[in-house]
Design an enzyme around this catalytic site. Structure first.
Site: not given
Length: 497
Positions: A135, A170, A173-175
């Protein structure tokens, strides 16, 4: 001889018909038992597989998952079969030589070919998800980011697996996928139990995700993710703080201490006696700090340690902004956060740092944790090196900072108190699977978690067998009684002499 013949004639067991019937009966019983044993013999379990590559900021890891083939979308648990850590840095580090990003994956991909049965290779989905490191590279140089992704795709397409794509995740999304992983592995989703919050700390970003009873997503829609899993609705709060992973946070604190361009920085977050020459250009080559680089300063500075936990905590707090909040409540940097609720699982760098410091036991009072960390930070650098001869010096030097940063992030940033801190559990694995976003990501893409709970038969197997047996006995008794009119006729037949 006549007496023996007479005895055989009187004894029905000596008649040929009876002997034949007995032999056939024994054979039938043996055959029945054999068939029953073979019928109930456990069949070898067949499995399906999935592979996910976690392309993080500091390194890449490959995870192989397996699940029962006949329970694809039902009740079969997905479990981690194997993991492989790719040698070298994260793929974002290969921006100047993208081909090496793809080449770096070769050894772990060959390893995966050994773990997944050959006949399953062509049907095994292969995913790569890139997180905060990519990112940041995408923010800094999108062209270089695209070339790294292309090199990675070219390498993965050569594998025998069913390549499904590489993409940039994003922060939300990761979280969210990390939250799914933690609760899926703990069986909280299927059983409808209170969920566990997820705290993830990487090298370039950190994520917090949890379900709060007083949060409906309306106050800050960008932090809201809704799932329907096993027939239950979950309204999840999640946020990812880019540049607040432990490696980038260290850059932020060093930038805060070197913003006037001094020749020497005395850092309370490093052990007394620690000294190292750092290059200003290297320190400020990240988008997280590039705009803070001092002008007209020297090319290098001497970084020395003073080992003072309280002063280190003040330095760390300076990289958080607590001055403004347009919502009812915030964590830091003006980001909305509802009231903390329930237990939390803290994984990735949270676990590795606190495990090294022997501070994973959250039953220890928070004040005691602070004192232990203060004593560790005050330990002379030479003594620390002697105590841990097998740890790389780069990592060893940073544990004082990392431990202080974690405590400050949790208590000052996320507002954990002395009481709620005990609700955190530092975890590496859950039931043999690594905690992290990769399993949740694969479950989502393969639809392995049903939206509704699977149907179950109205009766358990034991109850069903009992009812069938009773019905069979009842039918047999009824059959015997149905022959009752024949009984007297049989008993009155004349004897043949």
């Amino acid at each position: 001889m006549s007496a023996q013949r007479e005895m055989k004639e009187k004894n029905p067991w000596y008649t040929p018909v009876t002997i034949i019937i007995t032999v056939i009966g024994v054979i039938a019983i043996v055959a029945l038992v054999t068939v029953a044993v073979l019928q109930n013999k456990p069949l070898p379990q067949k499995y399906k597989y999935g592979i996910v590559l976690d392309a993080g900021s500091s390194h890449t890891a490959l995870y192989i998952y397996e699940w029962p083939a006949e329970k694809d979308n039902n009740t079969g648990r997905v479990e981690q079969l194997h993991s492989c850590k790719v040698k070298g840095p994260g793929i974002s580090s290969y921006a100047s030589d993208p081909l090496k990003a793809g080449e770096s994956l070769r050894a772990c991909m060959q390893d995966a070919e050994q773990w997944v049965p050959g006949k399953r290779h062509h049907e095994t989905p292969l995913y790569l998800g890139a997180t905060a490191g990519m990112r940041l590279l995408n923010m800094e140089n999108s062209s270089a980011s695209d070339k790294v992704f292309q090199a990675v795709e070219d390498a993965l397409k050569k594998s025998p697996f069913s390549y499904q794509g590489a993409r940039l995740l994003s922060g939300s999304e990761e979280g969210a996928f990390g939250w799914v992983t933690v609760n899926y592995l703990d069986d909280r989703l299927k059983q409808g139990l209170e969920t566990t919050g997820a705290l993830d700390l990487g090298g370039a970003s950190t994520q917090i995700s949890f379900v709060s009873g007083n949060y409906d997503g309306s106050e800050s829609p960008s932090n809201s993710v809704t799932f329907r899993l096993y027939g239950n609705d979950y309204n999840l709060y999640t946020h990812s703080f880019l540049c607040y992973g432990k490696d980038q946070a260290l850059r932020l604190t060093l930038a805060q201490q070197s913003k006037v361009g001094p020749a020497t920085v005395e850092d309370p977050c490093f052990h007394p006696g620690f000294t190292e020459t750092r290059n200003y250009s290297v320190l400020y080559d990240s988008p997280c700090v590039s705009d803070r680089k001092p002008q007209g300063g020297p090319a290098t500075f001497t970084h020395t340690g003073t080992g003072n936990f309280l002063k280190c905590q003040e330095v760390v707090k300076s990289i958080f902004n607590f001055t403004h909040c347009k919502y009812s409540q915030c964590s830091f940097n003006g980001v909305f956060q509802p009231l903390l609720q329930g237990p939390y699982g803290a994984f990735s760098a949270y676990y590795f740092v606190m495990n090294f410091l022997n501070l994973t036991d959250t039953s220890i009072p928070l004040e005691t944790v602070r004192k232990r960390l203060a004593n560790y930070c005050a330990t002379p650098w030479e003594e620390v090196k002697q105590q841990h001869p097998d740890v790389k010096l780069k990592y060893l030097a940073e544990y004082c900072f990392s431990g202080t940063y974690i405590l400050t992030l949790l208590t000052e940033g996320y507002n954990f108190t002395s009481e709620s801190y005990s609700n955190i559990k530092f975890i590496k694995k859950i039931k043999g699977s690594d905690a992290g976003w990769t399993l949740g990501y694969m479950l989502n893409l393969t639809n392995m978690i049903p939206a509704e709970a699977p149907d179950s038969p109205p009766l358990p197997h034991a109850g069903y067998v009992s009812i069938v047996t009773l019905m069979a006995i009842l039918l047999f008794i009824l059959f015997i009684f149905s022959l009752r009119p024949l009984w007297p006729r049989c008993s009155k037949q004349p004897q043949i002499v």
